[in-house]
Design a protein around this motif. Structure first.
Motif, PDB file in Angstrom:
ATOM      1  N   ALA A  41       0.880  -1.225   0.125  1.00  0.00           N
ATOM      2  CA  ALA A  41      -0.033   0.065  -0.100  1.00  0.00           C
ATOM      3  C   ALA A  41       1.064   1.228   0.055  1.00  0.00           C
ATOM      4  O   ALA A  41       0.569   2.140  -0.635  1.00  0.00           O
ATOM      5  CB  ALA A  41      -0.879  -0.112   1.246  1.00  0.00           C
ATOM      6  N   ALA A  42       1.873   1.062   0.920  1.00  0.00           N
ATOM      7  CA  ALA A  42       2.870   2.375   0.788  1.00  0.00           C
ATOM      8  C   ALA A  42       3.338   2.631  -0.534  1.00  0.00           C
ATOM      9  O   ALA A  42       3.574   3.814  -0.905  1.00  0.00           O
ATOM     10  CB  ALA A  42       3.879   2.253   1.858  1.00  0.00           C
ATOM     11  N   VAL A  43       3.810   1.574  -1.367  1.00  0.00           N
ATOM     12  CA  VAL A  43       4.253   1.857  -2.710  1.00  0.00           C
ATOM     13  C   VAL A  43       3.237   2.397  -3.533  1.00  0.00           C
ATOM     14  O   VAL A  43       3.642   3.568  -4.457  1.00  0.00           O
ATOM     15  CB  VAL A  43       5.079   0.248  -3.389  1.00  0.00           C
ATOM     16  CG1 VAL A  43       5.139   0.569  -4.936  1.00  0.00           C
ATOM     17  CG2 VAL A  43       6.176  -0.167  -2.502  1.00  0.00           C
ATOM     18  N   LEU A  44       2.210   1.917  -3.309  1.00  0.00           N
ATOM     19  CA  LEU A  44       0.911   2.579  -4.225  1.00  0.00           C
ATOM     20  C   LEU A  44       0.721   4.031  -3.706  1.00  0.00           C
ATOM     21  O   LEU A  44       0.624   4.822  -4.876  1.00  0.00           O
ATOM     22  CB  LEU A  44      -0.163   1.559  -4.484  1.00  0.00           C
ATOM     23  CG  LEU A  44      -0.155   0.154  -4.725  1.00  0.00           C
ATOM     24  CD1 LEU A  44      -1.329  -0.501  -4.799  1.00  0.00           C
ATOM     25  CD2 LEU A  44       0.151   0.612  -6.422  1.00  0.00           C
ATOM     26  N   ALA A  45       0.870   4.145  -2.267  1.00  0.00           N
ATOM     27  CA  ALA A  45       0.472   5.649  -2.031  1.00  0.00           C
ATOM     28  C   ALA A  45       1.558   6.569  -2.627  1.00  0.00           C
ATOM     29  O   ALA A  45       1.033   7.862  -3.053  1.00  0.00           O
ATOM     30  CB  ALA A  45       0.850   5.700  -0.564  1.00  0.00           C
ATOM     31  N   GLY A  46       2.850   6.029  -2.806  1.00  0.00           N
ATOM     32  CA  GLY A  46       3.627   6.972  -3.649  1.00  0.00           C
ATOM     33  C   GLY A  46       3.515   7.292  -4.906  1.00  0.00           C
ATOM     34  O   GLY A  46       3.764   8.158  -5.361  1.00  0.00           O
ATOM     35  N   LEU A  47       2.853   6.290  -5.557  1.00  0.00           N
ATOM     36  CA  LEU A  47       2.325   6.442  -7.111  1.00  0.00           C
ATOM     37  C   LEU A  47       1.318   7.633  -7.342  1.00  0.00           C
ATOM     38  O   LEU A  47       1.233   8.266  -8.138  1.00  0.00           O
ATOM     39  CB  LEU A  47       2.229   5.111  -7.561  1.00  0.00           C
ATOM     40  CG  LEU A  47       3.230   4.121  -8.045  1.00  0.00           C
ATOM     41  CD1 LEU A  47       2.500   2.748  -8.319  1.00  0.00           C
ATOM     42  CD2 LEU A  47       4.267   4.488  -8.665  1.00  0.00           C
ATOM     43  N   ILE A  48       0.455   7.558  -6.049  1.00  0.00           N
ATOM     44  CA  ILE A  48      -0.645   8.708  -6.291  1.00  0.00           C
ATOM     45  C   ILE A  48      -0.810   9.666  -5.473  1.00  0.00           C
ATOM     46  O   ILE A  48      -1.345  10.584  -5.409  1.00  0.00           O
ATOM     47  CB  ILE A  48      -2.144   7.739  -5.814  1.00  0.00           C
ATOM     48  CG1 ILE A  48      -1.961   7.256  -4.671  1.00  0.00           C
ATOM     49  CG2 ILE A  48      -2.255   6.746  -7.022  1.00  0.00           C
ATOM     50  CD1 ILE A  48      -3.357   6.606  -4.119  1.00  0.00           C
ATOM     51  N   GLY A  49       0.621   9.975  -4.791  1.00  0.00           N
ATOM     52  CA  GLY A  49       0.924  11.163  -3.964  1.00  0.00           C
ATOM     53  C   GLY A  49      -0.058  11.105  -2.601  1.00  0.00           C
ATOM     54  O   GLY A  49      -0.379  12.049  -2.220  1.00  0.00           O
ATOM     55  N   VAL A  50      -0.247  10.165  -1.878  1.00  0.00           N
ATOM     56  CA  VAL A  50      -0.981  10.018  -0.586  1.00  0.00           C
ATOM     57  C   VAL A  50       0.053  10.270   0.534  1.00  0.00           C
ATOM     58  O   VAL A  50       0.985   9.563   0.469  1.00  0.00           O
ATOM     59  CB  VAL A  50      -1.835   8.784  -0.674  1.00  0.00           C
ATOM     60  CG1 VAL A  50      -2.247   8.793   0.694  1.00  0.00           C
ATOM     61  CG2 VAL A  50      -2.973   8.919  -1.544  1.00  0.00           C
TER      62      VAL A  50
END
Length: 50
Positions: A41-50
């Motif tokens: 989830a942290a990796v994906l958060a980095g992709l969407i700027g969360v």
């Protein structure tokens, strides 16, 4: 994938992020380690700027 389903890539990434967080919470609620799901989830958060 986004082009195939006709959705913005950001929306698909946000959906995947939410599912990983949900999975991590499910693991914790059932006495398991949810750290792998939260790391994803942290990796994906980095992709969407969360």
């Amino acid at each position: 994938m986004a082009d195939i389903v006709g959705e913005p890539a950001e929306r698909l990434i946000a959906w995947a992020f939410a599912r990983f967080v949900q999975s991590a919470l499910w693991c914790v609620a059932h006495g398991e380690d949810g750290l792998d799901a939260m790391a994803d989830a942290a990796v994906l958060a980095g992709l969407i700027g969360v």
